[in-house]
Scaffold this motif. Structure first.
Motif, PDB file in Angstrom:
ATOM      1  N   ARG A 244       0.856  -1.178   0.000  1.00 62.66           N
ATOM      2  CA  ARG A 244       0.000   0.000   0.000  1.00 62.66           C
ATOM      3  C   ARG A 244       0.894   1.231   0.000  1.00 62.66           C
ATOM      4  O   ARG A 244       1.887   1.297   0.708  1.00 62.66           O
TER       5      ARG A 244
ATOM      6  N   ARG B  12      -7.653   6.651   3.571  1.00 65.50           N
ATOM      7  CA  ARG B  12      -8.427   6.557   2.337  1.00 65.50           C
ATOM      8  C   ARG B  12      -7.619   7.047   1.159  1.00 65.50           C
ATOM      9  O   ARG B  12      -6.833   7.962   1.256  1.00 65.50           O
ATOM     10  N   GLY B  13      -7.852   6.456   0.056  1.00 70.52           N
ATOM     11  CA  GLY B  13      -7.151   6.852  -1.164  1.00 70.52           C
ATOM     12  C   GLY B  13      -5.835   6.127  -1.367  1.00 70.52           C
ATOM     13  O   GLY B  13      -5.157   6.358  -2.359  1.00 70.52           O
TER      14      GLY B  13
ATOM     15  N   ARG C  89      -3.570   3.358  -2.558  1.00 74.09           N
ATOM     16  CA  ARG C  89      -3.698   2.386  -3.635  1.00 74.09           C
ATOM     17  C   ARG C  89      -2.999   1.088  -3.253  1.00 74.09           C
ATOM     18  O   ARG C  89      -1.898   1.093  -2.721  1.00 74.09           O
TER      19      ARG C  89
END
Length: 184
Positions: A43, A48-49, A51
């Motif tokens: 990651r 949040r966000g 990828r």
């Protein structure tokens, strides 16, 4: 009359012939083995966000000292391996010889490095001459013979086992940080 058990000659175990890089003292990672492990889920950022993407561990193992060096590659391509190899050699120094299995990305990296050495550009020729003086030989195991790479295959098993115990099923966060050194 003597007993056969008392006169018996005990058998001695004969050790197999190890290659010279395994028994000759040298600096760490002068002779290295390389292998991939993974894929693992990585990651980029927290929250949040962030990828998710696949990542691979590249394990470099020193044949004389059994030390290991781990690098992370974001893909299973030749360019990904070359980037990880540059990071490895920047930290550990150039290798005299690298041993690996016949993975397509590793064979491709060998081919690409050879093409860079034979490039017609003067700058590349000068760089190729410099690297050829340090010359890294790449030796591949025979196809369908994974047992030839037992040194790095056993380390892959060990790294996966320890990583599974520590990380579990969580995703690993790959952070890119730049560290500055304060001169005083």
């Amino acid at each position: 009359m003597q007993c056969e058990k008392q006169r018996a000659i005990t058998s001695q175990q004969l050790m197999g012939q190890l290659p010279p890089p395994r028994v000759t003292p040298s600096r760490p990672f002068l002779h290295s083995g390389v292998d991939y492990a993974g894929p693992f889920q990585l990651r980029t950022i927290r929250g949040r966000g962030g990828r998710f993407y696949k990542g691979y561990l590249i394990l470099f193992v020193c044949l004389s000292t059994s030390a290991i060096h781990l690098e992370v590659a974001t893909d299973y391509s030749t360019s990904g391996f070359i980037a990880a190899y540059k990071r490895f050699t920047g930290r550990r120094g150039l290798c005299k010889c690298i041993y690996s299995d016949c993975g397509t990305n590793l064979v491709g990296a060998d081919r690409e490095l050879r093409n860079l050495f034979s490039a017609a550009n003067k700058e590349w020729r000068a760089l190729a001459q410099l690297l050829a003086d340090d010359g890294t030989a790449w030796k591949f195991n025979p196809p369908s013979a994974p047992h030839f790479g037992g040194k790095w295959e056993s380390n892959i098993k060990s790294v996966k086992n320890h990583l599974k115990k520590i990380v579990g099923s969580t995703t690993v966060l790959q952070e890119f940080r730049i560290y500055s050194v304060n001169k005083q």
